[in-house]
Design a protein around this motif. Structure first.
Motif, mmCIF file in Angstrom:
data_model
loop_
_atom_site.group_PDB
_atom_site.id
_atom_site.type_symbol
_atom_site.label_atom_id
_atom_site.label_comp_id
_atom_site.label_asym_id
_atom_site.label_seq_id
_atom_site.Cartn_x
_atom_site.Cartn_y
_atom_site.Cartn_z
ATOM 1 N N PRO A 122 34.871 73.724 -40.795
ATOM 2 C CA PRO A 122 34.563 74.866 -41.676
ATOM 3 C C PRO A 122 35.693 75.122 -42.666
ATOM 4 C CG PRO A 122 34.135 75.402 -39.371
ATOM 5 C CD PRO A 122 34.900 74.111 -39.383
ATOM 6 N N ARG A 123 35.335 75.717 -43.781
ATOM 7 C CA ARG A 123 36.344 76.172 -44.743
ATOM 8 C C ARG A 123 36.718 77.591 -44.346
ATOM 9 N NH1 ARG A 123 36.067 73.215 -50.103
ATOM 10 N NH2 ARG A 123 34.796 71.380 -49.663
ATOM 11 N N PHE A 124 37.858 77.717 -43.674
ATOM 12 C CA PHE A 124 38.282 78.998 -43.123
ATOM 13 C C PHE A 124 38.877 79.905 -44.200
ATOM 14 C CE2 PHE A 124 38.748 76.210 -39.272
ATOM 15 C CZ PHE A 124 37.710 76.793 -38.553
ATOM 16 N N ASN A 125 38.951 81.195 -43.861
ATOM 17 C CA ASN A 125 39.505 82.218 -44.756
ATOM 18 C C ASN A 125 38.770 82.270 -46.096
ATOM 19 O OD1 ASN A 125 41.686 82.984 -42.934
ATOM 20 N ND2 ASN A 125 42.558 80.981 -43.426
ATOM 21 N N GLU A 126 37.464 82.027 -46.043
ATOM 22 C CA GLU A 126 36.621 82.108 -47.236
ATOM 23 C C GLU A 126 35.559 83.175 -46.989
ATOM 24 O OE1 GLU A 126 35.994 79.902 -50.096
ATOM 25 O OE2 GLU A 126 37.353 78.215 -49.729
ATOM 26 N N THR A 127 35.750 84.328 -47.585
ATOM 27 C CA THR A 127 34.816 85.440 -47.415
ATOM 28 C C THR A 127 33.778 85.412 -48.528
ATOM 29 O OG1 THR A 127 36.536 86.812 -46.410
ATOM 30 C CG2 THR A 127 34.594 87.946 -47.273
ATOM 31 N N VAL A 128 32.517 85.257 -48.154
ATOM 32 C CA VAL A 128 31.445 85.227 -49.146
ATOM 33 C C VAL A 128 31.228 86.643 -49.678
ATOM 34 C CG1 VAL A 128 29.004 84.801 -49.547
ATOM 35 C CG2 VAL A 128 30.337 83.218 -48.136
ATOM 36 N N SER A 129 31.426 86.805 -50.960
ATOM 37 C CA SER A 129 31.271 88.118 -51.590
ATOM 38 C C SER A 129 29.884 88.298 -52.188
ATOM 39 C CB SER A 129 32.323 88.316 -52.682
ATOM 40 O OG SER A 129 32.217 87.293 -53.669
ATOM 41 N N GLN A 130 29.248 87.171 -52.554
ATOM 42 C CA GLN A 130 27.911 87.258 -53.143
ATOM 43 C C GLN A 130 27.226 85.903 -53.088
ATOM 44 O OE1 GLN A 130 27.429 89.492 -56.844
ATOM 45 N NE2 GLN A 130 26.125 87.872 -57.642
ATOM 46 N N ALA A 131 25.942 85.942 -52.794
ATOM 47 C CA ALA A 131 25.121 84.732 -52.860
ATOM 48 C C ALA A 131 23.825 85.103 -53.553
ATOM 49 C CB ALA A 131 24.848 84.187 -51.460
ATOM 50 N N GLU A 132 23.491 84.356 -54.576
ATOM 51 C CA GLU A 132 22.322 84.692 -55.380
ATOM 52 C C GLU A 132 21.647 83.421 -55.881
ATOM 53 O OE1 GLU A 132 21.213 87.906 -58.893
ATOM 54 O OE2 GLU A 132 23.287 87.228 -58.644
ATOM 55 N N TYR A 133 20.329 83.444 -55.875
ATOM 56 C CA TYR A 133 19.576 82.278 -56.344
ATOM 57 C C TYR A 133 19.428 82.334 -57.858
ATOM 58 C CZ TYR A 133 15.978 78.673 -56.587
ATOM 59 O OH TYR A 133 15.267 77.531 -56.876
ATOM 60 N N ASP A 134 19.828 81.271 -58.527
ATOM 61 C CA ASP A 134 19.734 81.170 -59.975
ATOM 62 C C ASP A 134 18.450 80.415 -60.327
ATOM 63 O OD1 ASP A 134 19.973 80.582 -62.687
ATOM 64 O OD2 ASP A 134 22.156 80.476 -62.581
ATOM 65 N N GLY A 146 39.028 83.554 -51.220
ATOM 66 C CA GLY A 146 39.926 83.003 -50.215
ATOM 67 C C GLY A 146 41.226 83.763 -50.142
ATOM 68 N N VAL A 147 42.213 83.120 -49.536
ATOM 69 C CA VAL A 147 43.529 83.737 -49.426
ATOM 70 C C VAL A 147 44.108 83.981 -50.814
ATOM 71 C CG1 VAL A 147 44.008 82.817 -47.138
ATOM 72 C CG2 VAL A 147 44.556 81.453 -49.148
ATOM 73 N N LYS A 148 44.841 85.054 -50.926
ATOM 74 C CA LYS A 148 45.471 85.455 -52.184
ATOM 75 C C LYS A 148 44.445 85.726 -53.284
ATOM 76 C CE LYS A 148 49.726 82.879 -51.190
ATOM 77 N NZ LYS A 148 50.683 81.847 -51.664
ATOM 78 N N GLY A 149 43.209 86.028 -52.868
ATOM 79 C CA GLY A 149 42.186 86.402 -53.831
ATOM 80 C C GLY A 149 41.616 85.270 -54.654
ATOM 81 N N LYS A 150 41.863 84.038 -54.231
ATOM 82 C CA LYS A 150 41.370 82.884 -54.979
ATOM 83 C C LYS A 150 39.857 82.782 -54.862
ATOM 84 C CE LYS A 150 42.095 77.912 -55.553
ATOM 85 N NZ LYS A 150 42.816 76.717 -55.043
ATOM 86 N N ALA A 151 39.162 82.784 -55.985
ATOM 87 C CA ALA A 151 37.693 82.785 -56.006
ATOM 88 C C ALA A 151 37.153 81.369 -56.174
ATOM 89 C CB ALA A 151 37.184 83.670 -57.125
ATOM 90 N N THR A 152 36.059 81.094 -55.469
ATOM 91 C CA THR A 152 35.377 79.807 -55.570
ATOM 92 C C THR A 152 33.874 80.064 -55.620
ATOM 93 O OG1 THR A 152 37.114 78.739 -54.260
ATOM 94 C CG2 THR A 152 35.035 77.539 -54.503
ATOM 95 N N GLU A 153 33.176 79.277 -56.422
ATOM 96 C CA GLU A 153 31.722 79.357 -56.447
ATOM 97 C C GLU A 153 31.147 78.017 -55.991
ATOM 98 O OE1 GLU A 153 29.024 81.569 -59.361
ATOM 99 O OE2 GLU A 153 28.971 79.530 -60.150
ATOM 100 N N TYR A 154 30.302 78.092 -54.952
ATOM 101 C CA TYR A 154 29.631 76.904 -54.431
ATOM 102 C C TYR A 154 28.201 76.884 -54.961
ATOM 103 C CZ TYR A 154 33.559 76.741 -51.191
ATOM 104 O OH TYR A 154 34.828 76.684 -50.652
ATOM 105 N N VAL A 155 27.778 75.743 -55.440
ATOM 106 C CA VAL A 155 26.433 75.585 -55.990
ATOM 107 C C VAL A 155 25.655 74.648 -55.076
ATOM 108 C CG1 VAL A 155 25.087 74.828 -57.983
ATOM 109 C CG2 VAL A 155 27.322 75.927 -58.321
ATOM 110 N N CYS A 156 24.509 75.119 -54.591
ATOM 111 C CA CYS A 156 23.761 74.315 -53.619
ATOM 112 C C CYS A 156 22.269 74.618 -53.732
ATOM 113 C CB CYS A 156 24.248 74.620 -52.201
ATOM 114 S SG CYS A 156 24.105 76.366 -51.754
ATOM 115 N N ARG A 157 21.462 73.729 -53.171
ATOM 116 C CA ARG A 157 20.016 73.933 -53.189
ATOM 117 C C ARG A 157 19.555 74.726 -51.974
ATOM 118 N NH1 ARG A 157 15.815 69.275 -54.820
ATOM 119 N NH2 ARG A 157 16.567 69.978 -56.866
#
Length: 405
Positions: A122-134, A146-157
Motif C-alpha cells: 500500500p501507499r501509506f500516509n496517503e489520505t484521500v481527500s476527494q474522489a470524483e468520477y469525471d 501525503g506527508v507534508k501536505g504533498k498532493a497527488t491525483e490518481y486517475v483510474c477506471r
C-alpha cells in the motif's frame, strides 16, 4: 485483459482532454487498474484476489501500516470474538498453531504475512481527500494528501471503497462534556487498564468493546461502572463445547432463523441466568434477527457478566449531564468518577471524501442497497467491507469480472 489495458493506454496517449487532465495537477498518476482506498482486511483481500487474476491495483492508506484500526486503535487484551475459521481472508488461512480465538497481535501478524505473500504494498500516509468520477473522460479522479501536505491525483477506471464501517470514532453528545475535568477518551485511545488502577471509571456503551474494557479495568484493580443505554443480547461465547457463532451457523442450515434464536436464548438463560436482573434487558427481537435487520451485534461474554453479578462492575442508566468529576444519570443519581471511557463505536467516513450520491448514503456512509446487493455501483465503483457483519463480511468481490469485460 491486455486488449483492455491497450485500449486505456491508447486513450491516455491520444485523447487531448485526458492529456490535459494529467497535466493539470502538480503530481498526477495514471493507474492501469483499480484504486483501492483503505488497507484494512477488506482492502487487502480485494487486492489479493485481483492479483491472483492478473489485475494490478493501488491501495491508498491514510495511516502508516496495514489494518490501522487493529494496530493503532484497539486495546491490548483484544482477541477475535469469532473462531479463526470465520475470520480468515480469501486464499490464505491462519497458521495451524494459532488458537481458536487469535490475539490482536496474532491477527496483525497474519494480515502482515497476508500482504507479504501476495506482494501487496500500500501507499501509506496517503489520505484521500476527494474522489470524483469525471464523465468527460470516463475516469475516476482520486485526490490524496501525503506527508507534508504533498498532493497527488490518481486517475483510474475503477474505484474500490474499502475504508470500512469503523473509519472514525463516534462520539455521543453529552450535556456539559467540557465541565467534567477528568480523563475522557474514546476506546480508540484506550490500551490497557494499567493506568486506571484504583480509579473510578465510567464506561459508556455495552457492546463487545465496552464489556471487555470493563473486564480489563477490573483485572487492573480499577472500579468500573457501565452505562447501558439500550437493550442488549448477551450470549455465552461458547455453547455445548463449541463456539456460539459456529453452532448458530450450523443450526441455520436446518432450522429457520427464529427457531435458532429461540434456542440461543433458552441456552443463554440456562448458562447466564436472567440478565435483566442485572440491568441488561434483552431486545424483543432475537439476536440473529436483530443482527440481520439492524447490524447490531450481540455481546459474546468472555467473563464480564460474572463481574457484573459479583458487583465488581456496576450497571448504570444513561447519562443526563456531566459535572466537575461527577456524572448525573437520568434516574436522578449523581456519582463521582475519575475518568470516562466512550465505547460508543465507529462510523463510516465515506461521505466526507467520495463525491457520489447514488451508491452511498450521505446519512450513514453505507451503500444504499442492503447486503448482499450493495457491492457494485455505477461507473466502475465498488464497495467491500460494508456488510454490517464484521470480519465475516470481508469477502472480496471478484472485480476482475469488471476489468476483463
Amino acid at each position: 485483459m491486455e486488449c483492455c489495458w491497450r485500449e486505456i493506454e491508447g486513450k491516455q496517449d491520444h485523447d487531448p482532454i485526458f492529456v490535459d487532465m494529467m497535466k493539470s495537477s502538480s503530481r498526477c498518476l495514471y493507474v492501469p487498474g483499480p484504486v483501492i482506498v483503505g488497507a484494512g482486511p477488506s482492502g487487502l483481500a480485494t487486492a489479493a484476489c485481483l492479483k491472483e487474476k492478473g489485475v494490478p491495483s493501488v491501495i491508498l492508506e491514510r495511516s502508516n501500516c496495514v489494518a490501522s484500526l487493529w494496530q493503532l486503535k484497539t486495546y491490548d487484551r483484544l482477541r477475535l470474538h469469532l473462531p479463526k475459521q470465520f475470520c480468515e481472508l480469501p486464499l490464505m488461512g491462519f497458521p495451524g498453531d494459532f488458537p481458536t480465538y487469535p490475539s490482536k497481535q496474532q491477527f496483525v501478524d497474519y494480515l502482515e504475512a497476508y500482504a507479504g505473500k501476495f506482494g501487496i504494498r500500500p501507499r501509506f500516509n496517503e489520505t484521500v481527500s476527494q474522489a470524483e468520477y469525471d464523465r468527460t473522460v470516463g475516469f475516476w479522479r482520486v485526490r490524496s494528501v501525503g506527508v507534508k501536505g504533498k498532493a497527488t491525483e490518481y486517475v483510474c477506471r475503477w474505484l474500490v471503497v474499502a475504508t470500512g464501517e469503523n473509519a472514525e470514532a463516534m462520539l455521543p453528545e453529552v450535556e456539559a462534556m467540557g465541565e467534567f475535568g477528568g480523563d475522557v477518551r474514546h476506546t480508540s485511545s484506550y490500551k490497557s487498564g494499567r493506568e486506571f488502577g484504583g480509579k473510578r471509571v465510567l464506561v459508556v456503551g455495552c457492546g463487545n468493546s465496552g464489556m471487555e474494557v470493563c473486564l480489563d479495568l477490573c483485572c487492573h484493580n480499577a472500579k468500573p461502572s457501565l452505562v447501558v443505554r439500550d437493550t442488549v443480547h448477551v450470549l455465552p461465547q461458547e455453547m455445548l463445547g463449541i463456539s456460539t457463532f459456529g453452532l448458530s451457523m450450523w443450526l441455520l442450515k436446518w432450522l429457520p432463523l427464529r427457531l435458532v434464536d429461540r434456542f440461543l436464548l433458552i441456552v443463554s438463560r440456562l448458562m447466564l441466568g436472567d440478565t435483566a436482573r442485572f440491568g441488561l434487558v434483552r431486545p424483543k427481537l432475537g439476536p440473529l434477527e436483530l443482527k440481520n435487520l439492524s447490524g447490531k451485534t450481540p455481546v459474546l461474554d468472555v467473563g464480564t457478566l460474572a463481574k457484573i453479578k459479583s458487583g465488581d462492575i456496576k450497571v448504570r442508566p444513561s447519562i443526563k449531564s456531566l459535572k466537575r468529576h461527577a456524572v448525573e444519570f437520568i434516574d436522578g443519581k449523581t456519582e463521582k468518577f475519575d475518568a470516562i471511557i466512550l465505547a460508543t463505536g465507529y462510523k463510516s467516513n465515506v461521505p466526507s471524501w467520495l463525491k457520489e450520491q447514488e451508491m452511498f448514503s450521505e446519512k450513514d456512509g453505507y451503500p444504499r442497497r442492503p447486503f448482499p446487493n450493495g457491492w457494485k455501483g455505477e461507473c466502475g465503483l465498488y464497495a467491500v467491507g460494508f456488510t454490517k457483519r464484521g470480519l465475516l463480511g470481508v469477502v472480496a468481490i471478484p472485480l476482475y469480472r469488471a476489468t476483463t469485460g
